[in-house]
Design a protein around this motif. Structure first.
Motif, PDB file in Angstrom:
ATOM      1  N   GLY A  33       0.848  -1.004   0.042  1.00  0.00           N
ATOM      2  CA  GLY A  33      -0.197  -0.012  -0.012  1.00  0.00           C
ATOM      3  C   GLY A  33       0.805   1.253  -0.035  1.00  0.00           C
ATOM      4  O   GLY A  33       1.877   1.268  -0.845  1.00  0.00           O
ATOM      5  N   THR A  34       0.738   2.157   0.725  1.00  0.00           N
ATOM      6  CA  THR A  34       1.467   3.468   1.014  1.00  0.00           C
ATOM      7  C   THR A  34       2.140   3.403   2.094  1.00  0.00           C
ATOM      8  O   THR A  34       2.638   4.609   2.539  1.00  0.00           O
ATOM      9  N   ALA A  35       2.530   2.294   2.786  1.00  0.00           N
ATOM     10  CA  ALA A  35       3.221   2.295   4.012  1.00  0.00           C
ATOM     11  C   ALA A  35       4.507   2.598   3.677  1.00  0.00           C
ATOM     12  O   ALA A  35       5.143   1.953   2.506  1.00  0.00           O
ATOM     13  N   PRO A  36       5.336   3.222   4.437  1.00  0.00           N
ATOM     14  CA  PRO A  36       6.720   3.974   4.015  1.00  0.00           C
ATOM     15  C   PRO A  36       7.742   2.649   4.020  1.00  0.00           C
ATOM     16  O   PRO A  36       8.722   2.656   3.560  1.00  0.00           O
ATOM     17  N   VAL A  37       7.332   1.559   5.022  1.00  0.00           N
ATOM     18  CA  VAL A  37       8.254   0.543   5.241  1.00  0.00           C
ATOM     19  C   VAL A  37       7.186  -0.772   5.699  1.00  0.00           C
ATOM     20  O   VAL A  37       6.140  -0.640   5.910  1.00  0.00           O
ATOM     21  N   PRO A  38       7.833  -2.113   5.419  1.00  0.00           N
ATOM     22  CA  PRO A  38       6.998  -3.165   5.989  1.00  0.00           C
ATOM     23  C   PRO A  38       6.391  -3.044   7.406  1.00  0.00           C
ATOM     24  O   PRO A  38       6.842  -2.609   8.539  1.00  0.00           O
ATOM     25  N   LEU A  39       5.038  -3.319   7.525  1.00  0.00           N
ATOM     26  CA  LEU A  39       4.369  -3.434   8.918  1.00  0.00           C
ATOM     27  C   LEU A  39       4.255  -4.608   9.482  1.00  0.00           C
ATOM     28  O   LEU A  39       3.747  -5.539   8.708  1.00  0.00           O
ATOM     29  N   SER A  40       4.514  -4.638  10.767  1.00  0.00           N
ATOM     30  CA  SER A  40       4.265  -6.204  11.560  1.00  0.00           C
ATOM     31  C   SER A  40       3.405  -5.992  12.723  1.00  0.00           C
ATOM     32  O   SER A  40       3.276  -4.793  13.290  1.00  0.00           O
ATOM     33  N   VAL A  41       3.414  -7.194  13.597  1.00  0.00           N
ATOM     34  CA  VAL A  41       2.647  -7.082  14.828  1.00  0.00           C
ATOM     35  C   VAL A  41       3.552  -7.679  15.813  1.00  0.00           C
ATOM     36  O   VAL A  41       4.097  -8.805  15.639  1.00  0.00           O
ATOM     37  N   LEU A  42       3.552  -7.049  16.923  1.00  0.00           N
ATOM     38  CA  LEU A  42       4.095  -7.385  18.234  1.00  0.00           C
ATOM     39  C   LEU A  42       2.800  -7.672  19.170  1.00  0.00           C
ATOM     40  O   LEU A  42       2.219  -6.791  19.680  1.00  0.00           O
ATOM     41  N   ASP A  43       2.357  -8.719  19.568  1.00  0.00           N
ATOM     42  CA  ASP A  43       1.337  -9.240  20.519  1.00  0.00           C
ATOM     43  C   ASP A  43       1.806  -9.778  21.844  1.00  0.00           C
ATOM     44  O   ASP A  43       2.449 -10.633  22.059  1.00  0.00           O
ATOM     45  N   LEU A  44       1.379  -8.820  22.722  1.00  0.00           N
ATOM     46  CA  LEU A  44       1.730  -9.459  24.118  1.00  0.00           C
ATOM     47  C   LEU A  44       0.858 -10.486  24.835  1.00  0.00           C
ATOM     48  O   LEU A  44       0.940 -10.745  26.027  1.00  0.00           O
ATOM     49  N   VAL A  45      -0.192 -10.552  23.944  1.00  0.00           N
ATOM     50  CA  VAL A  45      -1.228 -11.660  24.684  1.00  0.00           C
ATOM     51  C   VAL A  45      -1.759 -11.151  25.907  1.00  0.00           C
ATOM     52  O   VAL A  45      -1.602 -11.942  26.849  1.00  0.00           O
ATOM     53  N   THR A  46      -2.116  -9.818  25.968  1.00  0.00           N
ATOM     54  CA  THR A  46      -2.572  -9.402  27.198  1.00  0.00           C
ATOM     55  C   THR A  46      -4.108  -9.881  27.730  1.00  0.00           C
ATOM     56  O   THR A  46      -5.004 -10.324  26.861  1.00  0.00           O
ATOM     57  N   VAL A  47      -4.111  -9.855  29.067  1.00  0.00           N
ATOM     58  CA  VAL A  47      -5.364 -10.419  29.622  1.00  0.00           C
ATOM     59  C   VAL A  47      -5.973  -9.218  30.337  1.00  0.00           C
ATOM     60  O   VAL A  47      -5.387  -8.686  31.412  1.00  0.00           O
ATOM     61  N   GLY A  48      -7.372  -8.876  29.874  1.00  0.00           N
ATOM     62  CA  GLY A  48      -8.042  -7.726  30.452  1.00  0.00           C
ATOM     63  C   GLY A  48      -8.623  -8.149  31.921  1.00  0.00           C
ATOM     64  O   GLY A  48      -8.983  -9.424  31.717  1.00  0.00           O
ATOM     65  N   ALA A  49      -8.957  -7.156  32.735  1.00  0.00           N
ATOM     66  CA  ALA A  49      -9.759  -7.534  33.632  1.00  0.00           C
ATOM     67  C   ALA A  49     -11.127  -8.157  33.534  1.00  0.00           C
ATOM     68  O   ALA A  49     -11.667  -7.553  32.562  1.00  0.00           O
ATOM     69  N   GLY A  50     -11.593  -9.168  33.926  1.00  0.00           N
ATOM     70  CA  GLY A  50     -12.692  -9.790  33.736  1.00  0.00           C
ATOM     71  C   GLY A  50     -12.761 -10.847  32.645  1.00  0.00           C
ATOM     72  O   GLY A  50     -13.740 -11.181  32.325  1.00  0.00           O
ATOM     73  N   SER A  51     -11.506 -10.911  32.180  1.00  0.00           N
ATOM     74  CA  SER A  51     -11.351 -12.094  31.100  1.00  0.00           C
ATOM     75  C   SER A  51     -10.393 -13.080  31.360  1.00  0.00           C
ATOM     76  O   SER A  51      -9.941 -13.260  32.638  1.00  0.00           O
ATOM     77  N   THR A  52     -10.003 -13.914  30.714  1.00  0.00           N
ATOM     78  CA  THR A  52      -9.008 -14.989  30.939  1.00  0.00           C
ATOM     79  C   THR A  52      -8.057 -15.510  29.986  1.00  0.00           C
ATOM     80  O   THR A  52      -7.817 -14.746  28.814  1.00  0.00           O
ATOM     81  N   ALA A  53      -6.874 -16.269  30.217  1.00  0.00           N
ATOM     82  CA  ALA A  53      -5.713 -16.429  29.393  1.00  0.00           C
ATOM     83  C   ALA A  53      -6.358 -17.115  28.195  1.00  0.00           C
ATOM     84  O   ALA A  53      -5.953 -16.992  27.354  1.00  0.00           O
TER      85      ALA A  53
END
Length: 376
Positions: free
Chosen positions: A26-46
């Motif tokens: 697309g129009t991105a200046p560089v490749p885009l990637s994802v870092l996921d911390l696999v976060t757990v929100g209050a009221g949710s579960t692993a």
């Protein structure tokens, strides 16, 4: 999951066939990637957090993000990524093309042979799309690190890490010299299988990345000719000096002829600027609690809005949010463009901090839309 003969991004036969370099879409200046911390929100579960991780990886793959990484953390209730290899195996089974990796595995926490075996197994599961990113810090507090390592002495000094890295590299390549104590020890799955009767050498080996938030790993990555990932999302003041040091230290290798550096950046997009701010304040409150010895689940936006921040806490929030690219999709796109230009990063790896997985997944879709990334 794709078979060995299927071409995937970053494999042989494509631009960036070394498995490191990505392509800007697309129009991105560089490749885009994802870092996921696999976060757990209050009221949710692993369990819900892991399901979200799969959804995020599939979204990233569908929208043309180059890679999806998870990071090793321990003893943090709000982060369900203590076992990157296990998570990546699960996600590999639910994706086909996107590169998968660790951002990173904390090398001093583990025997190099164990890491070589784990990532050799991952490579067998998802051939040609596995990255092995390595960090020098424990990814937790000192007491937890001691429990992980079964020792009171934490091996993360300037001498130990390069030695551990060299050992891991030799296990991955099955290249200990004759006479070495480990010469008859082999990481399996791995190259040794090609030397057995009828054995066939796998064409792939997970590329090594060094991760850092200071100059140590930047210099080492440059000296060894390895790709480098810098944690801009929590060490923004050191980003440009570290990247400059990496480039100045770089020596061409069999892996790379030129430096290749990505930076991790915290970014969250929402349809409305105020909603984006409401969401990212949850991450600021979670970080305050972590840094004051009270780690917990990621609070809800309502809890963050109701929290009374002391003057010291508010100063931290203001500083923290100053390093988070947030707002409308166009505002986030402009912020990411500016960051890429200012740092000269070869790739941006985006991590989205929010209470729910749906908000985070929606953010990646909005950013992809802002750059005109494909909708596969």
């Amino acid at each position: 999951m794709s078979g060995e003969d299927q071409q995937t991004p970053g494999t042989e036969g494509e631009p960036g066939g070394d498995g490191i370099r990505g392509s800007a879409l697309g129009t991105a200046p560089v490749p885009l990637s994802v870092l996921d911390l696999v976060t757990v929100g209050a009221g949710s579960t692993a369990t819900a957090a892991v399901r979200t991780a799969v959804e995020l990886a599939r979204t990233a793959e569908r929208r043309g993000f180059h890679r999806y990484w998870v990071a090793e953390h321990h003893s943090m209730p709000g982060v369900a990524s203590s076992s990157p290899a296990v998570l990546l195996a699960h996600i590999a089974a639910h994706t086909d093309r996107i590169r998968l990796g660790s951002g990173g595995v904390m090398l001093p926490n583990h025997a190099p042979l164990v890491i070589a075996e784990q990532f050799g197994t991952l490579e067998a599961m998802a051939p040609g799309r596995v990255d092995l990113g390595l960090g020098r810090a424990p990814g937790t507090d000192g007491a937890t690190a001691a429990a992980l390592r079964r020792t009171e002495r934490l091996h993360e000094g300037a001498d130990e890490f390069p030695q551990q890295l060299a050992e891991l590299t030799r296990f991955l390549d099955d290249s200990f010299p004759d006479g070495h104590p480990y010469a008859r020890i082999h990481a399996v799955p791995g190259p040794v299988q090609a030397t057995a009767p009828g054995g066939v050498q796998s064409p792939h080996r997970p590329p090594l990345w060094l991760l850092g938030s200071s100059g140590f790993s930047a210099r080492l990555a440059g000296t060894l000719g390895l790709p480098f990932a810098f944690a801009h999302h929590f060490s923004a003041a050191n980003t440009v000096p570290a990247l400059d040091l990496y480039r100045a230290s770089f020596r061409p290798s069999e892996v790379l002829a030129e430096p290749y550096a990505l930076i991790g950046v915290s970014a969250l997009a929402a349809e409305d600027e105020r909603e984006a701010l409401r969401q990212v304040r949850t991450g600021a409150l979670a970080m305050i609690r972590l840094r004051t010895g009270r780690p917990g689940l990621v609070p809800s936006p309502e809890e963050a809005a109701a929290h009374h921040f002391s003057d010291i806490e508010q100063d931290f929030v203001d500083s923290w949010l100053g390093n988070v690219v947030h707002g409308t999709p166009d505002a986030v796109r402009q912020g990411l463009d500016d960051l890429a230009k200012r740092t000269g990063a070869d790739e941006l790896m985006i991590t989205a901090n929010a209470h729910t997985g749906e908000v985070r997944r929606r953010s990646y879709d909005l950013i992809a839309d802002a750059y005109g990334l494909p909708r596969a």
